[in-house]
Design an enzyme around this catalytic site. Structure first.
Site, PDB file in Angstrom:
ATOM      1  N   TYR A 144       0.834  -1.200   0.000  1.00  0.00           N
ATOM      2  CA  TYR A 144       0.000   0.000   0.000  1.00  0.00           C
ATOM      3  C   TYR A 144       0.872   1.256   0.000  1.00  0.00           C
ATOM      4  O   TYR A 144       0.750   2.114  -0.876  1.00  0.00           O
ATOM      5  CB  TYR A 144      -0.905  -0.024   1.224  1.00  0.00           C
ATOM      6  CG  TYR A 144      -1.882   1.122   1.325  1.00  0.00           C
ATOM      7  CD1 TYR A 144      -3.002   1.182   0.489  1.00  0.00           C
ATOM      8  CD2 TYR A 144      -1.711   2.140   2.261  1.00  0.00           C
ATOM      9  CE1 TYR A 144      -3.915   2.226   0.591  1.00  0.00           C
ATOM     10  CE2 TYR A 144      -2.622   3.189   2.368  1.00  0.00           C
ATOM     11  CZ  TYR A 144      -3.719   3.227   1.536  1.00  0.00           C
ATOM     12  OH  TYR A 144      -4.618   4.264   1.637  1.00  0.00           O
ATOM     13  N   ASN A 173      -6.221   9.622   8.231  1.00  0.00           N
ATOM     14  CA  ASN A 173      -7.331   8.744   8.647  1.00  0.00           C
ATOM     15  C   ASN A 173      -8.686   9.450   8.620  1.00  0.00           C
ATOM     16  O   ASN A 173      -8.887  10.447   9.315  1.00  0.00           O
ATOM     17  CB  ASN A 173      -7.102   8.210  10.066  1.00  0.00           C
ATOM     18  CG  ASN A 173      -5.893   7.306  10.132  1.00  0.00           C
ATOM     19  OD1 ASN A 173      -4.766   7.761   9.936  1.00  0.00           O
ATOM     20  ND2 ASN A 173      -6.114   6.033  10.376  1.00  0.00           N
ATOM     21  N   SER A 188     -14.510   1.930  12.499  1.00  0.00           N
ATOM     22  CA  SER A 188     -15.628   1.021  12.226  1.00  0.00           C
ATOM     23  C   SER A 188     -15.583  -0.182  13.178  1.00  0.00           C
ATOM     24  O   SER A 188     -16.612  -0.597  13.709  1.00  0.00           O
ATOM     25  CB  SER A 188     -15.629   0.583  10.764  1.00  0.00           C
ATOM     26  OG  SER A 188     -14.332   0.263  10.328  1.00  0.00           O
ATOM     27  N   GLN A 208      -0.600   4.347  20.725  1.00  0.00           N
ATOM     28  CA  GLN A 208      -0.349   4.882  19.379  1.00  0.00           C
ATOM     29  C   GLN A 208      -1.433   5.905  19.044  1.00  0.00           C
ATOM     30  O   GLN A 208      -2.558   5.788  19.523  1.00  0.00           O
ATOM     31  CB  GLN A 208      -0.283   3.757  18.323  1.00  0.00           C
ATOM     32  CG  GLN A 208      -1.583   3.072  17.954  1.00  0.00           C
ATOM     33  CD  GLN A 208      -1.888   1.867  18.830  1.00  0.00           C
ATOM     34  OE1 GLN A 208      -1.617   1.860  20.007  1.00  0.00           O
ATOM     35  NE2 GLN A 208      -2.488   0.833  18.251  1.00  0.00           N
ATOM     36  N   GLN A 275       2.597   7.124  15.612  1.00  0.00           N
ATOM     37  CA  GLN A 275       1.965   8.439  15.739  1.00  0.00           C
ATOM     38  C   GLN A 275       1.685   9.002  14.338  1.00  0.00           C
ATOM     39  O   GLN A 275       2.378   8.668  13.382  1.00  0.00           O
ATOM     40  CB  GLN A 275       2.878   9.391  16.505  1.00  0.00           C
ATOM     41  CG  GLN A 275       4.297   9.435  15.957  1.00  0.00           C
ATOM     42  CD  GLN A 275       5.226  10.296  16.790  1.00  0.00           C
ATOM     43  OE1 GLN A 275       4.845  10.839  17.814  1.00  0.00           O
ATOM     44  NE2 GLN A 275       6.452  10.451  16.332  1.00  0.00           N
TER      45      GLN A 275
HETATM   46  P1  NAD Z   1     -12.591   2.020   0.194  1.00  0.00           P
HETATM   47  O1  NAD Z   1     -11.913   0.713   0.287  1.00  0.00           O
HETATM   48  O2  NAD Z   1     -13.918   2.167   0.852  1.00  0.00           O
HETATM   49  O3  NAD Z   1     -12.734   2.500  -1.312  1.00  0.00           O
HETATM   50  C1  NAD Z   1     -11.889   2.110  -2.337  1.00  0.00           C
HETATM   51  C2  NAD Z   1     -12.734   1.785  -3.550  1.00  0.00           C
HETATM   52  O4  NAD Z   1     -11.881   1.382  -4.625  1.00  0.00           O
HETATM   53  C3  NAD Z   1     -13.692   0.617  -3.306  1.00  0.00           C
HETATM   54  O5  NAD Z   1     -14.981   0.933  -3.769  1.00  0.00           O
HETATM   55  C4  NAD Z   1     -13.082  -0.528  -4.095  1.00  0.00           C
HETATM   56  O6  NAD Z   1     -14.033  -1.480  -4.519  1.00  0.00           O
HETATM   57  C5  NAD Z   1     -12.425   0.218  -5.241  1.00  0.00           C
HETATM   58  N1  NAD Z   1     -11.314  -0.510  -5.865  1.00  0.00           N
HETATM   59  C6  NAD Z   1     -10.303  -1.175  -5.246  1.00  0.00           C
HETATM   60  N2  NAD Z   1      -9.481  -1.721  -6.152  1.00  0.00           N
HETATM   61  C7  NAD Z   1      -9.982  -1.385  -7.380  1.00  0.00           C
HETATM   62  C8  NAD Z   1      -9.582  -1.671  -8.720  1.00  0.00           C
HETATM   63  N3  NAD Z   1      -8.502  -2.409  -8.979  1.00  0.00           N
HETATM   64  N4  NAD Z   1     -10.345  -1.176  -9.729  1.00  0.00           N
HETATM   65  C9  NAD Z   1     -11.453  -0.441  -9.477  1.00  0.00           C
HETATM   66  N5  NAD Z   1     -11.890  -0.159  -8.232  1.00  0.00           N
HETATM   67  C10 NAD Z   1     -11.158  -0.631  -7.191  1.00  0.00           C
HETATM   68  O7  NAD Z   1     -11.564   3.093   0.800  1.00  0.00           O
HETATM   69  P2  NAD Z   1     -11.736   4.638   1.066  1.00  0.00           P
HETATM   70  O8  NAD Z   1     -11.494   4.869   2.499  1.00  0.00           O
HETATM   71  O9  NAD Z   1     -12.965   5.148   0.445  1.00  0.00           O
HETATM   72  O10 NAD Z   1     -10.470   5.214   0.298  1.00  0.00           O
HETATM   73  C11 NAD Z   1     -10.565   5.876  -0.963  1.00  0.00           C
HETATM   74  C12 NAD Z   1      -9.196   6.338  -1.393  1.00  0.00           C
HETATM   75  O11 NAD Z   1      -8.669   7.262  -0.439  1.00  0.00           O
HETATM   76  C13 NAD Z   1      -8.171   5.209  -1.515  1.00  0.00           C
HETATM   77  O12 NAD Z   1      -7.357   5.445  -2.617  1.00  0.00           O
HETATM   78  C14 NAD Z   1      -7.368   5.325  -0.247  1.00  0.00           C
HETATM   79  O13 NAD Z   1      -6.066   4.851  -0.404  1.00  0.00           O
HETATM   80  C15 NAD Z   1      -7.406   6.824   0.012  1.00  0.00           C
HETATM   81  N6  NAD Z   1      -7.218   7.111   1.440  1.00  0.00           N
HETATM   82  C16 NAD Z   1      -8.227   6.883   2.334  1.00  0.00           C
HETATM   83  C17 NAD Z   1      -8.007   7.120   3.687  1.00  0.00           C
HETATM   84  C18 NAD Z   1      -9.074   6.897   4.718  1.00  0.00           C
HETATM   85  O14 NAD Z   1      -8.810   7.034   5.911  1.00  0.00           O
HETATM   86  N7  NAD Z   1     -10.308   6.580   4.343  1.00  0.00           N
HETATM   87  C19 NAD Z   1      -6.759   7.580   4.124  1.00  0.00           C
HETATM   88  C20 NAD Z   1      -5.750   7.777   3.179  1.00  0.00           C
HETATM   89  C21 NAD Z   1      -6.010   7.552   1.844  1.00  0.00           C
HETATM   90  N1  UDP Z   2      -6.438  -0.682  15.633  1.00  0.00           N
HETATM   91  C1  UDP Z   2      -6.870  -1.163  16.867  1.00  0.00           C
HETATM   92  N2  UDP Z   2      -7.925  -2.006  16.882  1.00  0.00           N
HETATM   93  C2  UDP Z   2      -8.601  -2.383  15.772  1.00  0.00           C
HETATM   94  C3  UDP Z   2      -8.166  -1.870  14.500  1.00  0.00           C
HETATM   95  C4  UDP Z   2      -7.067  -1.029  14.492  1.00  0.00           C
HETATM   96  O1  UDP Z   2      -6.301  -0.839  17.921  1.00  0.00           O
HETATM   97  O2  UDP Z   2      -9.563  -3.153  15.884  1.00  0.00           O
HETATM   98  C5  UDP Z   2      -5.297   0.266  15.631  1.00  0.00           C
HETATM   99  C6  UDP Z   2      -4.219  -0.046  14.608  1.00  0.00           C
HETATM  100  O3  UDP Z   2      -3.268  -0.944  15.148  1.00  0.00           O
HETATM  101  C7  UDP Z   2      -3.641   1.333  14.349  1.00  0.00           C
HETATM  102  C8  UDP Z   2      -4.840   2.273  14.513  1.00  0.00           C
HETATM  103  O4  UDP Z   2      -5.800   1.532  15.251  1.00  0.00           O
HETATM  104  O5  UDP Z   2      -2.672   1.651  15.320  1.00  0.00           O
HETATM  105  C9  UDP Z   2      -5.438   2.726  13.193  1.00  0.00           C
HETATM  106  O6  UDP Z   2      -5.690   1.577  12.414  1.00  0.00           O
HETATM  107  P1  UDP Z   2      -6.436   1.637  11.003  1.00  0.00           P
HETATM  108  O7  UDP Z   2      -6.342   0.273  10.428  1.00  0.00           O
HETATM  109  O8  UDP Z   2      -7.788   2.226  11.167  1.00  0.00           O
HETATM  110  O9  UDP Z   2      -5.608   2.701  10.147  1.00  0.00           O
HETATM  111  P2  UDP Z   2      -4.043   2.880   9.825  1.00  0.00           P
HETATM  112  O10 UDP Z   2      -3.214   1.991  10.698  1.00  0.00           O
HETATM  113  O11 UDP Z   2      -3.922   2.533   8.389  1.00  0.00           O
HETATM  114  O12 UDP Z   2      -3.802   4.304  10.143  1.00  0.00           O
END
Ligand code: NAD
Ligand code: UDP
Length: 319
Positions: A144, A173, A188, A208, A275
């Protein structure tokens, strides 16, 4: 009326973005392979004649005449992106190449949804855009993190070499309605566990930190970035700088759901960042004073209501 392509549009963030773009009078093509997104997220938009839903995988080329592209396709939760790591990095890298190729061909402006994960387990705190990050290139998060870093490189190179109009945002996030309840992200997970009275699973000791942004604030930042002055390419951090420990988040969720759930501690996953907090001065300056408006408690209340409704509909919770 602009014609806008949103890849990953049936996902959590994408579904909110599609709704916003339609509300503003645009024509929206939502492209998704439904890996982590779902038709349910955009079901309410299907009646709109200016909305089109297309099943397609961004690792394959897609041809369409559009003015703008928001490239969001990529699983975002560690559980899902680690399920098939090769596919994850292909989605980021080949997806970026295909969408940049499309933007180049039709002269569209293209925005990349990059991530705070490009900073890895940061040694600089809080993180400004100028920080290059601390990423393990061969760990379980690399598919990723490195995929997104490579996508940023591709965006810059297509701009420098081919004059493609690009924008890069680094999303921190984000949470809110339409998150997949099974995708394993912390907000979630905690809400679903609290509503069902199950144990709240904190990974590690819970010290964290993360900085949680409500989805409406993100969508506002994305749209402002797409419409920002042409010379401003980013990358720009889009996140809420108010930082919480996972223990504080769990306590907040328990309080707001009136839950009887108990906190338990499970092993901390490998390379889990200790962090994370954005510096948002660039966004404030370049995006007309953009800053998050929705504090955690307010956003959590809305998100809890969403998950409650979903679990009742599924028969997993009684009203
Ligand atoms: P999500 O998983 O809900 O949405 C991603 C979408 O992309 C899904 O609908 C999935 O079906 C689709 N997808 C995955 N692979 C695909 C492919 N090969 N072809 C077509 N569609 C595909 O995640 P999200 O939280 O909505 O994230 C959206 C974007 O924002 C992502 O690129 C993610 O990396 C970025 N982002 C999100 C967060 C966050 O906290 N939500 C943080 C940083 C970056
Ligand atoms: N995490 C947790 N319990 C859970 C899921 C995640 O304590 O059930 C922690 C995880 O280890 C991380 C933080 O919550 O330190 C955020 O995790 P998430 O997967 O939401 O996002 P990311 O690590 O990609 O920022």
């Amino acid at each position: 009326m602009k014609k806008i392509l949103v890849t990953g549009g049936a996902g959590f963030v994408g579904s909110h973005l599609c709704e916003r773009l339609l509300r503003e009078g645009n024509e929206v093509i939502c492209l998704d392979n439904y890996f982590t997104g779902s038709k349910e997220n955009v079901l309410h938009l299907l009646d709109n004649p200016y909305f089109e839903l297309v099943r397609h995988d961004v690792t394959e080329p897609y041809l369409v005449e559009v003015d703008e592209i928001y490239n969001l396709a990529c699983p975002a939760s560690p559980v899902h992106y680690q399920h098939n790591p090769i596919k994850t990095i292909k989605t980021s890298v080949m997806g970026a190449i295909n969408m940049l190729g499309l933007a180049k061909r039709v002269g569209a402006k293209i925005l990349q949804a990059s991530t705070s994960e490009v900073y890895g387990d940061p040694l600089v705190h809080p993180q400004p855009e100028s920080y290059w990050g601390n990423v393990n290139p061969i760990g379980i998060r690399s598919c990723y993190d490195e995929g997104k870093r490579c996508a940023e490189t591709l965006f810059m190179d297509y701009h420098n070499q081919n004059d493609v109009k690009i924008k890069i945002i680094r999303i921190f996030n984000t949470y809110g309605p339409n998150m997949n309840p099974e995708d394993g992200r912390v907000v979630s997970n905690f809400i679903v566990q609290a509503l069902k009275g199950e144990n709240i699973t904190i990974f590690g000791d819970g010290t964290q930190t993360r900085s949680f942004q409500y989805v409406d604030d993100l969508v506002e930042g994305m749209v402002r970035m797409m419409n920002s002055r042409g010379e401003f390419l980013g990358p720009v951090n889009i996140g809420n700088p108010v930082e919480f420990t996972m223990l504080e988040l769990a306590e907040n969720v328990i309080k707001l759901t009136n839950s009887t759930s108990k906190i338990i501690h499970l092993a901390l996953p490998q390379d889990d960042p200790m962090q994370r907090k954005p510096v948002i001065e660039v966004a404030f300056k370049e995006l007309n004073g953009w800053e998050p408006k929705i504090p955690l408690e307010k956003g959590l209340v809305k998100t809890i209501a969403y998950f409650k409704g979903l679990l009742i509909k599924r028969g997993e919770l009684t009203a």
